[in-house]
Scaffold this motif. Structure first.
Motif, mmCIF file in Angstrom:
data_model
loop_
_atom_site.group_PDB
_atom_site.id
_atom_site.type_symbol
_atom_site.label_atom_id
_atom_site.label_comp_id
_atom_site.label_asym_id
_atom_site.label_seq_id
_atom_site.Cartn_x
_atom_site.Cartn_y
_atom_site.Cartn_z
ATOM 1 N N ASN A 165 2.675 0.799 11.008
ATOM 2 C CA ASN A 165 1.547 -0.117 10.591
ATOM 3 C C ASN A 165 1.580 0.349 9.117
ATOM 4 O O ASN A 165 1.217 1.667 9.016
ATOM 5 C CB ASN A 165 0.935 -0.370 11.148
ATOM 6 N N LEU A 166 1.846 0.105 7.953
ATOM 7 C CA LEU A 166 1.030 0.399 6.727
ATOM 8 C C LEU A 166 -0.160 -0.459 6.851
ATOM 9 O O LEU A 166 -0.971 -0.987 7.334
ATOM 10 C CB LEU A 166 2.221 -0.429 5.960
ATOM 11 N N ALA A 167 -0.628 -0.194 5.029
ATOM 12 C CA ALA A 167 -1.911 -0.073 5.257
ATOM 13 C C ALA A 167 -3.048 -2.393 5.563
ATOM 14 O O ALA A 167 -3.058 -2.469 5.572
ATOM 15 C CB ALA A 167 -2.373 0.124 3.453
ATOM 16 N N ASN A 168 -1.304 -3.001 5.100
ATOM 17 C CA ASN A 168 -1.269 -4.261 4.906
ATOM 18 C C ASN A 168 -1.026 -4.566 6.522
ATOM 19 O O ASN A 168 -0.921 -5.928 6.736
ATOM 20 C CB ASN A 168 -0.573 -5.273 4.265
ATOM 21 N N GLY A 169 -0.718 -4.243 7.575
ATOM 22 C CA GLY A 169 -0.244 -4.189 9.166
ATOM 23 C C GLY A 169 1.341 -4.206 9.033
ATOM 24 O O GLY A 169 1.614 -5.084 9.666
ATOM 25 N N ASP A 170 1.349 -4.655 7.553
ATOM 26 C CA ASP A 170 3.702 -4.500 7.957
ATOM 27 C C ASP A 170 4.108 -3.499 8.903
ATOM 28 O O ASP A 170 3.279 -2.644 8.758
ATOM 29 C CB ASP A 170 4.013 -4.933 6.713
ATOM 30 N N ARG A 218 7.634 -2.076 7.640
ATOM 31 C CA ARG A 218 8.604 -2.476 6.463
ATOM 32 C C ARG A 218 10.026 -1.820 7.395
ATOM 33 O O ARG A 218 10.106 -0.481 8.364
ATOM 34 C CB ARG A 218 8.085 -1.289 5.307
#
Length: 227
Positions: A135-140, A142
């Motif tokens: 999970n990236l900072a925005n929740g995505d 990639r």
């Protein structure tokens, strides 16, 4: 006096920090050939063979030049060479694998290695490969992908879901090195739908946002395949 206290505290903190980060980054002996006995020196999950009894065969594996059968449901075959195949790999932090893929559609399905990063080189065919980030900072999450041809190399970071798919019209072959003597593998579909005992269908239906009948069908398929 206050200055002396400050110096002493600084020294103590520095010592504590050095102790906390201390480790043995490499083996403290030439090798520890694994044996399946219960008396001996216990190192990293395996007992050590008496060094005087070690032979060249403890460090040897033959046959990775031979094509493998890719008639499995996913159209691929992984041939691992880890500590289970070469006892001399114990404590060395590395392993190897050959992966064979059937013509167009041969798949090494999405999976993870919980204890290893992987570096893959293609020697035959054309592969579409990729991994998914955590999970990236925005929740995505990639997706990072690449099409590989013979001689191309790609790296899969430790613990991340990754895959390889043959997009060519011929057989494909790749070799992989992993940063663990026993990297482990969790194939996502098999683990989720073929767990023993099964995960409750209501849990999976809600997690995947599908009808429970679909979960029942998938569990039946993977339970039959894996058990």
């Amino acid at each position: 006096m206050d200055g002396l206290k400050f110096v002493l505290v600084s020294v103590l903190l520095a010592l504590a920090s050095s102790f906390a980060s201390a480790s043995d980054p490499s083996p403290l002996q030439d090798f520890c050939v694994a044996i399946n006995e219960t008396d001996g020196v216990f190192v990293n999950g395996k007992f050590c063979k008496d060094p005087a009894q070690v032979t060249e065969n403890d460090f040897f594996y033959a046959g990775l030049n031979m094509p493998r059968d890719t008639s499995s449901p996913v159209g691929s075959k992984v041939t691992p060479v880890n500590v289970a195949q070469i006892a001399g790999l114990n404590t060395l932090g590395i392993s190897f694998a050959r992966i064979d893929y059937a013509p167009y559609g041969g798949l090494n399905p999405p999976h993870t290695h919980p204890r290893a990063s992987e570096i893959l080189v293609v020697v035959e065919g054309t592969l579409y490969v990729g991994f998914v980030t955590s999970n990236l900072a925005n929740g995505d999450n990639r997706l990072i992908t690449k099409v590989l041809n013979p001689g191309d190399v790609f790296v899969f970071p430790i613990g991340l879901i990754h895959f390889q798919f043959n997009v060519g019209k011929t057989n494909a072959v790749a070799f992989a090195s992993l940063s663990s003597q026993n990297p482990g593998v969790i194939t996502i579909a098999n683990a989720v739908f073929g767990a023993d005992p099964p995960i409750k269908p209501d849990v999976l239906a809600k997690a995947f946002q599908v009808d429970k009948k679909i979960v029942d069908y998938l569990q039946k398929q993977f339970w039959t395949d894996n058990n």
